[in-house]
Design a protein around this motif. Structure first.
Motif, PDB file in Angstrom:
ATOM      1  N   VAL A   7      28.833 129.651  99.064  1.00  0.00           N
ATOM      2  CA  VAL A   7      30.221 129.491  98.623  1.00  0.00           C
ATOM      3  C   VAL A   7      30.335 129.935  97.170  1.00  0.00           C
ATOM      4  CG1 VAL A   7      32.099 127.838  98.281  1.00  0.00           C
ATOM      5  CG2 VAL A   7      30.474 127.509 100.165  1.00  0.00           C
ATOM      6  N   PHE A   8      31.307 130.796  96.904  1.00  0.00           N
ATOM      7  CA  PHE A   8      31.636 131.143  95.524  1.00  0.00           C
ATOM      8  C   PHE A   8      32.796 130.251  95.108  1.00  0.00           C
ATOM      9  CE2 PHE A   8      29.479 134.887  97.047  1.00  0.00           C
ATOM     10  CZ  PHE A   8      28.670 135.227  95.971  1.00  0.00           C
ATOM     11  N   LEU A   9      32.559 129.412  94.123  1.00  0.00           N
ATOM     12  CA  LEU A   9      33.588 128.510  93.607  1.00  0.00           C
ATOM     13  C   LEU A   9      34.117 129.135  92.323  1.00  0.00           C
ATOM     14  CD1 LEU A   9      33.339 124.674  93.409  1.00  0.00           C
ATOM     15  CD2 LEU A   9      34.475 126.002  91.656  1.00  0.00           C
ATOM     16  N   ARG A  10      35.325 129.656  92.402  1.00  0.00           N
ATOM     17  CA  ARG A  10      35.960 130.306  91.254  1.00  0.00           C
ATOM     18  C   ARG A  10      36.903 129.302  90.601  1.00  0.00           C
ATOM     19  NH1 ARG A  10      37.704 136.254  92.596  1.00  0.00           N
ATOM     20  NH2 ARG A  10      39.366 135.429  91.361  1.00  0.00           N
ATOM     21  N   TYR A  11      36.790 129.141  89.288  1.00  0.00           N
ATOM     22  CA  TYR A  11      37.616 128.147  88.607  1.00  0.00           C
ATOM     23  C   TYR A  11      38.115 128.684  87.269  1.00  0.00           C
ATOM     24  CZ  TYR A  11      33.530 127.133  85.695  1.00  0.00           C
ATOM     25  OH  TYR A  11      32.473 127.232  84.824  1.00  0.00           O
ATOM     26  N   GLY A  12      39.331 128.297  86.963  1.00  0.00           N
ATOM     27  CA  GLY A  12      39.951 128.738  85.722  1.00  0.00           C
ATOM     28  C   GLY A  12      39.977 127.638  84.677  1.00  0.00           C
ATOM     29  N   GLU A  60      36.154 135.950 101.842  1.00  0.00           N
ATOM     30  CA  GLU A  60      37.509 135.495 102.150  1.00  0.00           C
ATOM     31  C   GLU A  60      37.840 134.208 101.413  1.00  0.00           C
ATOM     32  OE1 GLU A  60      38.738 135.361 106.225  1.00  0.00           O
ATOM     33  OE2 GLU A  60      37.250 136.858 106.782  1.00  0.00           O
ATOM     34  N   LEU A  61      39.066 134.126 100.924  1.00  0.00           N
ATOM     35  CA  LEU A  61      39.553 132.900 100.296  1.00  0.00           C
ATOM     36  C   LEU A  61      39.807 131.870 101.399  1.00  0.00           C
ATOM     37  CD1 LEU A  61      40.689 131.433  97.759  1.00  0.00           C
ATOM     38  CD2 LEU A  61      42.899 132.417  98.349  1.00  0.00           C
ATOM     39  N   VAL A  62      39.054 130.764 101.378  1.00  0.00           N
ATOM     40  CA  VAL A  62      39.199 129.759 102.430  1.00  0.00           C
ATOM     41  C   VAL A  62      39.880 128.491 101.946  1.00  0.00           C
ATOM     42  CG1 VAL A  62      37.235 130.624 103.758  1.00  0.00           C
ATOM     43  CG2 VAL A  62      36.877 128.808 102.078  1.00  0.00           C
ATOM     44  N   PHE A  63      39.937 128.294 100.612  1.00  0.00           N
ATOM     45  CA  PHE A  63      40.561 127.089 100.069  1.00  0.00           C
ATOM     46  C   PHE A  63      41.004 127.371  98.647  1.00  0.00           C
ATOM     47  CE2 PHE A  63      40.405 123.056  97.752  1.00  0.00           C
ATOM     48  CZ  PHE A  63      41.211 122.274  98.559  1.00  0.00           C
ATOM     49  N   GLN A  64      42.165 126.772  98.270  1.00  0.00           N
ATOM     50  CA  GLN A  64      42.681 126.942  96.919  1.00  0.00           C
ATOM     51  C   GLN A  64      43.464 125.693  96.538  1.00  0.00           C
ATOM     52  OE1 GLN A  64      45.276 130.336  96.507  1.00  0.00           O
ATOM     53  NE2 GLN A  64      45.155 130.304  94.290  1.00  0.00           N
ATOM     54  N   GLU A  84      38.932 118.202 102.403  1.00  0.00           N
ATOM     55  CA  GLU A  84      39.693 119.354 102.897  1.00  0.00           C
ATOM     56  C   GLU A  84      38.958 120.660 102.592  1.00  0.00           C
ATOM     57  OE1 GLU A  84      44.054 121.356 102.059  1.00  0.00           O
ATOM     58  OE2 GLU A  84      43.802 119.209 101.667  1.00  0.00           O
ATOM     59  N   ALA A  85      38.385 120.748 101.387  1.00  0.00           N
ATOM     60  CA  ALA A  85      37.638 121.948 101.003  1.00  0.00           C
ATOM     61  C   ALA A  85      36.393 122.112 101.869  1.00  0.00           C
ATOM     62  CB  ALA A  85      37.262 121.862  99.532  1.00  0.00           C
ATOM     63  N   LYS A  86      35.687 121.017 102.128  1.00  0.00           N
ATOM     64  CA  LYS A  86      34.492 121.071 102.977  1.00  0.00           C
ATOM     65  C   LYS A  86      34.835 121.547 104.382  1.00  0.00           C
ATOM     66  CE  LYS A  86      32.558 117.509 104.962  1.00  0.00           C
ATOM     67  NZ  LYS A  86      31.880 116.236 105.219  1.00  0.00           N
ATOM     68  N   GLU A  87      35.931 121.051 104.925  1.00  0.00           N
ATOM     69  CA  GLU A  87      36.376 121.469 106.257  1.00  0.00           C
ATOM     70  C   GLU A  87      36.755 122.956 106.274  1.00  0.00           C
ATOM     71  OE1 GLU A  87      36.257 119.776 109.157  1.00  0.00           O
ATOM     72  OE2 GLU A  87      35.203 118.263 107.970  1.00  0.00           O
ATOM     73  N   ALA A  88      37.367 123.419 105.201  1.00  0.00           N
ATOM     74  CA  ALA A  88      37.755 124.838 105.114  1.00  0.00           C
ATOM     75  C   ALA A  88      36.512 125.730 105.117  1.00  0.00           C
ATOM     76  CB  ALA A  88      38.587 125.086 103.857  1.00  0.00           C
ATOM     77  N   VAL A  89      35.452 125.292 104.447  1.00  0.00           N
ATOM     78  CA  VAL A  89      34.197 126.060 104.448  1.00  0.00           C
ATOM     79  C   VAL A  89      33.602 126.065 105.852  1.00  0.00           C
ATOM     80  CG1 VAL A  89      31.826 126.127 103.563  1.00  0.00           C
ATOM     81  CG2 VAL A  89      33.737 125.695 102.003  1.00  0.00           C
ATOM     82  N   LEU A  90      33.643 124.930 106.538  1.00  0.00           N
ATOM     83  CA  LEU A  90      33.100 124.852 107.902  1.00  0.00           C
ATOM     84  C   LEU A  90      33.860 125.775 108.858  1.00  0.00           C
ATOM     85  CD1 LEU A  90      32.500 121.015 108.308  1.00  0.00           C
ATOM     86  CD2 LEU A  90      30.783 122.810 108.058  1.00  0.00           C
ATOM     87  N   LYS A  91      35.160 125.893 108.673  1.00  0.00           N
ATOM     88  CA  LYS A  91      35.981 126.713 109.553  1.00  0.00           C
ATOM     89  C   LYS A  91      35.939 128.198 109.183  1.00  0.00           C
ATOM     90  CE  LYS A  91      39.130 122.964 110.636  1.00  0.00           C
ATOM     91  NZ  LYS A  91      40.475 122.433 110.471  1.00  0.00           N
ATOM     92  N   ALA A  92      35.270 128.521 108.095  1.00  0.00           N
ATOM     93  CA  ALA A  92      35.221 129.920 107.639  1.00  0.00           C
ATOM     94  C   ALA A  92      34.403 130.795 108.582  1.00  0.00           C
ATOM     95  CB  ALA A  92      34.639 129.999 106.229  1.00  0.00           C
ATOM     96  N   TYR A  93      33.583 130.210 109.401  1.00  0.00           N
ATOM     97  CA  TYR A  93      32.726 130.980 110.323  1.00  0.00           C
ATOM     98  C   TYR A  93      33.274 131.002 111.695  1.00  0.00           C
ATOM     99  CZ  TYR A  93      29.240 131.169 106.693  1.00  0.00           C
ATOM    100  OH  TYR A  93      28.588 131.434 105.542  1.00  0.00           O
TER     101      TYR A  93
END
Length: 93
Positions: A7-12, A60-64, A84-93
């Motif tokens: 997972v690439f976690l991009r943060y501003g 792909e952006l899976v969560f924001q 919610e973020a963890k679930e989004a990563v799980l559903k990315a595949y």
């Protein structure tokens, strides 16, 4: 879904207590803990978009969300955004 995703976690940058605008990781600790506990590896990437957090899996952006919406420190267990973020990563595949 493979047990381990990268997972690439991009943060501003964001303001904390109305201080200067900076890239901080205090609010990311819970999310990082949840993702690591689920077996994922995480790479942090700074971006210039204010108060923005993005999770990228397989390009792909899976969560924001807004960084300021995450709980401060902690293990992420009680933060619904971390789940919610963890679930989004799980559903990315």
């Amino acid at each position: 879904m493979p047990a381990q995703a990268h997972v690439f976690l991009r943060y501003g940058p964001y303001r904390s207590l109305n201080l200067t605008l900076e890239h901080r990781t205090h609010r990311l600790q819970g999310l990082l803990a949840v993702l690591h506990k689920a077996g994922h590896s995480v790479t942090l990437q700074k971006i210039e978009d204010w108060d923005t957090l993005e999770l990228i899996v397989n390009g792909e952006l899976v969560f924001q969300c807004k960084i300021s919406d995450l709980d401060f420190k902690g293990d992420g267990g009680l933060d619904p955004l971390c789940e919610e973020a963890k679930e989004a990563v799980l559903k990315a595949y």
